[in-house]
Design a protein around this motif. Structure first.
Motif, PDB file in Angstrom:
ATOM      1  N   THR A 189       0.837  -1.200   0.000  1.00 44.87           N
ATOM      2  CA  THR A 189       0.000   0.000   0.000  1.00 44.87           C
ATOM      3  C   THR A 189       0.875   1.255   0.000  1.00 44.87           C
ATOM      4  O   THR A 189       2.061   1.197   0.345  1.00 44.87           O
ATOM      5  CB  THR A 189      -0.935   0.023   1.234  1.00 44.87           C
ATOM      6  N   PRO A 190       0.288   2.399  -0.354  1.00 45.48           N
ATOM      7  CA  PRO A 190       1.063   3.646  -0.338  1.00 45.48           C
ATOM      8  C   PRO A 190       1.575   3.976   1.070  1.00 45.48           C
ATOM      9  O   PRO A 190       0.958   3.614   2.072  1.00 45.48           O
ATOM     10  CB  PRO A 190       0.056   4.707  -0.789  1.00 45.48           C
ATOM     11  N   GLN A 216      -7.504   4.450  -7.200  1.00 43.54           N
ATOM     12  CA  GLN A 216      -6.848   3.627  -8.218  1.00 43.54           C
ATOM     13  C   GLN A 216      -5.816   2.685  -7.622  1.00 43.54           C
ATOM     14  O   GLN A 216      -5.705   1.539  -8.043  1.00 43.54           O
ATOM     15  CB  GLN A 216      -6.213   4.518  -9.295  1.00 43.54           C
ATOM     16  N   TRP A 217      -5.042   3.132  -6.616  1.00 47.31           N
ATOM     17  CA  TRP A 217      -4.039   2.253  -6.031  1.00 47.31           C
ATOM     18  C   TRP A 217      -4.683   0.999  -5.441  1.00 47.31           C
ATOM     19  O   TRP A 217      -4.128  -0.097  -5.524  1.00 47.31           O
ATOM     20  CB  TRP A 217      -3.170   2.968  -4.992  1.00 47.31           C
ATOM     21  N   ASP A 256      -5.902  -1.299  -8.344  1.00 54.80           N
ATOM     22  CA  ASP A 256      -4.739  -1.976  -8.933  1.00 54.80           C
ATOM     23  C   ASP A 256      -4.204  -3.074  -8.015  1.00 54.80           C
ATOM     24  O   ASP A 256      -3.872  -4.168  -8.477  1.00 54.80           O
ATOM     25  CB  ASP A 256      -3.619  -0.973  -9.225  1.00 54.80           C
TER      26      ASP A 256
END
Length: 127
Positions: free
Chosen positions: A26-27, A49-50, A53
């Motif tokens: 994850t970010p 979007q992350w 995806d």
């Protein structure tokens, strides 16, 4: 008069588990922050979007890998799968299953059949 309720916040690991994503993928902001229940609900309703995806391509946490391969988490461990896998890696294993995967799928299917049989007996006996 009562105080306004503080929003419940989740640790990143808990939020990732609820979203069925692998936390290290994850970010950074997600990994280092906290997620409120409202934010979690919003992530589930309208995934950024992350998240789309990550859910599509992985890497995926063990429970997701096990479910996609139709084996138990323990079966993954017995098969030597200790790391998160991508969708491509999962698909490659499923397309050409090694012996351990065939064996674990059979074992898992048998356990599931037995669980269903017990549940049916319980329902029939209780009715």
């Amino acid at each position: 008069m009562s105080k306004p309720r503080k929003p419940q916040v989740l640790k990143p690991a808990t939020a990732a588990a609820k979203l069925d994503v692998y936390l290290p993928a994850t970010p950074r902001e997600f990994q280092e922050g906290q997620v409120s229940r409202d934010e979690l609900d919003e992530l589930q309703r309208n995934p950024p979007q992350w998240l789309v995806d990550l859910r599509r391509d992985g890497p995926h946490p063990r429970n997701v890998v096990a479910a996609r391969l139709r084996v138990s988490n323990s079966g993954l461990a017995r098969g030597g799968v200790t790391e998160a896998l991508t969708t491509a890696e999962i698909n490659a294993l499923a397309a050409d299953p090694p012996e351990w995967l065939v064996r674990e799928r059979e074992s898992y299917a048998e356990v599931r059949r037995e669980q269903r049989r017990i549940e049916e007996r319980r329902r029939d006996g209780a009715g």
